[in-house]
Motif scaffolding. Sequence first.
Motif, PDB file in Angstrom:
ATOM      1  N   ASP A  23      51.415  -7.488   1.758  1.00  0.00           N
ATOM      2  CA  ASP A  23      50.414  -8.427   1.254  1.00  0.00           C
ATOM      3  C   ASP A  23      50.567  -9.798   1.900  1.00  0.00           C
ATOM      4  OD1 ASP A  23      49.512  -6.402  -0.349  1.00  0.00           O
ATOM      5  OD2 ASP A  23      50.583  -7.075  -2.149  1.00  0.00           O
ATOM      6  N   LYS A  52      49.117  -9.670   5.419  1.00  0.00           N
ATOM      7  CA  LYS A  52      47.645  -9.668   5.418  1.00  0.00           C
ATOM      8  C   LYS A  52      47.096 -11.059   5.138  1.00  0.00           C
ATOM      9  CE  LYS A  52      46.930  -4.813   4.137  1.00  0.00           C
ATOM     10  NZ  LYS A  52      46.392  -3.879   3.109  1.00  0.00           N
ATOM     11  N   GLN A  64      44.571 -13.349   7.597  1.00  0.00           N
ATOM     12  CA  GLN A  64      43.327 -14.030   7.228  1.00  0.00           C
ATOM     13  C   GLN A  64      43.324 -15.475   7.700  1.00  0.00           C
ATOM     14  OE1 GLN A  64      43.141 -13.472   3.019  1.00  0.00           O
ATOM     15  NE2 GLN A  64      42.383 -11.377   3.147  1.00  0.00           N
ATOM     16  N   HIS A  87      40.845  -4.590   6.794  1.00  0.00           N
ATOM     17  CA  HIS A  87      42.216  -4.515   6.297  1.00  0.00           C
ATOM     18  C   HIS A  87      42.479  -3.199   5.582  1.00  0.00           C
ATOM     19  CE1 HIS A  87      42.226  -9.207   6.150  1.00  0.00           C
ATOM     20  NE2 HIS A  87      42.300  -8.724   7.395  1.00  0.00           N
ATOM     21  N   VAL A 114      46.737  -2.504  10.537  1.00  0.00           N
ATOM     22  CA  VAL A 114      47.397  -2.416   9.234  1.00  0.00           C
ATOM     23  C   VAL A 114      48.553  -1.424   9.298  1.00  0.00           C
ATOM     24  CG1 VAL A 114      47.069  -1.770   6.815  1.00  0.00           C
ATOM     25  CG2 VAL A 114      45.324  -3.121   8.003  1.00  0.00           C
TER      26      VAL A 114
END
Length: 661
Positions: A20, A23, A27, A36, A43
């Motif tokens: 997390d 990710k 962004q 994603h 990923v």
Amino acid sequence: MAISVHAPNLDDRRFQELVDEAKRMVQRRCPAWTDHNVSDPGVTLIEAFAYMVDQLIYRLNRVPDQQYLRYLELMGVDRLPPSAATVPVTFWLSAPLDETVLIERGTEVATRRHRARPPVVFATVADLPIVPVEMTQLLTFGDGDAAPEERRDELAREEPFDLFNEVPRPRDALLVGLSAAAPSCSVRLDLVVGPDGDGIDRHDPPLMWEAMTDGGWVECDVEDGTGGFIESGPVTIHLPAGHAETDLFGRTAGWLRCVVTEPEEDQAVYTATPTLEEISASTVGGTTVAVHGEDVESEIIGVSDGSAGQRFALTRAPVVRSETPHVLEVSTGEGWDEWMEVQTFAESDVEDHHWQLEAHDGVVLFGPAVREGDGAIRQRGAIPPEGARLRVRRYRTGGGRDGNVARNEIVTLRSAIPFVSQVENRVPAAGGLDAETPENARDRGPLVLGTRDRAVTLADYEYLAHQASGRVARVRAVEVGEDGAPASPGEGVAVKLFVVPTVGSFETTGEFRFDQLVPGADLLEEIQSYLAPRRMVGTRVMVGPSRYVGVTVAADIRVGPNVDRDRAELEAMQALYGYLSPLVGGPDGEGWPYGRPLHVGELYGVLQAVEGVMFVEGAQMFPTNPTNEERQAATDRIPLNPDSLFFPMGHSIQVRGPEDN
């Protein structure tokens, strides 16, 4: 020996949290990447890297204690060495002498030998001259501010005289002038008194002996064999270190005085004044401080090879604090050059003669060569020249809790001293602490790295107070108002630290004296001095003793058949004193929590847990004044202020058997 493996949880992130976090960074850094989903190849790479990082974190959290401590040392967090117990030791002469007897610094004394353990050795930290004295002045002072009366002529004529007014009053005094000042010495007055003194309790006379110092009158520790001038006998007065010759009423002498004090509640007072027939003075001993440790002097630790970051091991470890700083000497062609000990090489330059001591392991360090951000190599601290011999002038090794011996345990002179017949410690030794355990060092590491050497929060003040001295057992920091009372967070005008000192020895029941919980002025000053340069600018810091509410418990317990009642009573006492102790009490056994009230129901649980107790018939608790032992009415709940602790005292336990009514 196997090294224990402990999971310290240095990094608590797990696989999904790492994914997390990656990710979220995508962004911010790559806004064009919008897919994603788990089917996206990018990923998949993130999850692969997260899996590997998760494995690395797991391995990091499995670091053994020994390696973890090495990491802490790299960050400047060393295990704390033991601290040495100290105790005043009294040397008694075989007979009064006409010449000074010198007890040299480093004189060794020891406890009595036991089968189960070897004797504990102490060494004196300063020279003690035992100075001979005799009485040269004798005055009585019994009329308020009137001039004193000279009494030596009456004694020469063998005429007894009244020591005080016909009915003694507070401030009446007997003044004895000695031929010389006798700092730290024990002076014996041999008195022959008449049969007239009456009315007092010989075990609690309303009298106080004092000695004159440069700072005024100081109360002395006294062994009174006369019971307050009720019968003939000796009075031994232990003089303070500051005793000095002073001019009083035009007479110069080393002055002592005995003053009639204001009677305390229920204390018996004189109904008639005692009379004095004969008096003489002589020096019979002296008292000096001894430490549980051994001084090693002029130890050659090696020869420099001229390289940076050299390490030299001392022959004795660990090294404990002493009253004098450590000095390292480096040989030169013309003698020895002194180098200064520092806590860190962060501010050291290539010309600075600095060195560092790892006290726990007994290792001397010299400054390393550090690569700076621009690639240049910078030497932190000077390097001893190649071939130079290195010598530590003096260091002290020893320490630990074994040094906290009870009163009258030190009885042995390790080497014969002419004219000295015996030695004793009239008070328990205190201040001895064992070396810090790896577990404590591991827990302390994050605190050190978080606060370092600056006090910002109340927790910082508490941590640094412990760092200031090994004699601090507990400390509580609170915000206080103008009146010194605790204030709400953000509303105080100062920070006040309430200190509990280490207690050297306990009775069998776990009881100890109230004065053992009062930190000395030297300890408070040591903490204040340590905090002064570390507090935030504008913050006022005060240091004082913790406050206490005495509590007395009266309980009635019933034990099972074939249970030793004396043993059950002792264990019940130990349970009560232990649970309410400000040092080792409370639900967690780490000392009664500051400000936590006490409910009588807790006592039932404490007593019920004692082996052999069938049930508790009843229990009462009484708030009690720790200083005068005045007991209040029984209550079911005793509250505490945020700066206060309980002081257990005077418990009574009645033990009944199954057959008793």
